[in-house]
Design an enzyme around this catalytic site. Sequence first.
Site, mmCIF file in Angstrom:
data_model
loop_
_atom_site.group_PDB
_atom_site.id
_atom_site.type_symbol
_atom_site.label_atom_id
_atom_site.label_comp_id
_atom_site.label_asym_id
_atom_site.label_seq_id
_atom_site.Cartn_x
_atom_site.Cartn_y
_atom_site.Cartn_z
ATOM 1 C CD GLU A 184 -3.116 -0.992 2.065
ATOM 2 O OE1 GLU A 184 -3.222 -0.116 2.845
ATOM 3 O OE2 GLU A 184 -4.036 -1.863 2.042
ATOM 4 C CD GLU A 219 -11.615 -6.667 11.330
ATOM 5 O OE1 GLU A 219 -10.954 -6.575 10.364
ATOM 6 O OE2 GLU A 219 -12.593 -5.872 11.632
ATOM 7 C CD GLU A 265 -5.295 -8.413 -10.532
ATOM 8 O OE1 GLU A 265 -6.544 -8.806 -10.909
ATOM 9 O OE2 GLU A 265 -4.283 -9.158 -10.851
ATOM 10 C CD GLU A 270 -6.250 -2.748 -1.181
ATOM 11 O OE1 GLU A 270 -6.729 -2.812 -0.145
ATOM 12 O OE2 GLU A 270 -5.043 -2.810 -1.567
#
Length: 181
Positions: free
Chosen positions: A98, A120, A141, A143
């Site tokens: 990122e 979570e 792909e 994002e």
Amino acid sequence: MEFEEKTLSRREIYKGPIFKLVQDQVELPNGKGTAQRDLIFHNGAVCVLAVTPENKIVLVKQYRKAIEKVSVEIPAGKLEIGENADPEAAALRELEEEAAYTGKLTLLYDFYSAIGFCNERLKLYLASDLTKVNNPRPQDEDETLELLEVSLEEAKALIQSGDICDAKTIMAIQYWELQEK
């Protein structure tokens, strides 16, 4: 006082690549009857507070379909199958994908995102000794991200404006602010 709810039955509603949705019927504590619990089981996630040598926090801007708006966040991502054993490696992967950075990780917090209905669990790391990665792993792909590097004051202004609206990022910025005092 008794708090535990005994599961009487469980029905799987949905199972996908990111989470599983179930509906439990539970017996309430102290014989107070039964209730329905809709639960999401998630593999977990990692997130990274990355502060550059220039004392800027690394953020990513992206669209979040669940809230139908653009959000500014710290680098983060879900644990892929098998990554529970090495969440640090997952955090470094996300930071590289990122933001094109790598660094030394220190675990800051291990917390749950929404314990009323979801398991979570997130691990928030501090990335120090950041260095740019020359040939970083490609972004996912699905994002579309914009990289930002902002000062503490700019990050706080993004919270104030609502551009930063998720708990993990607010927690990270508050941690950073406390360290600066």
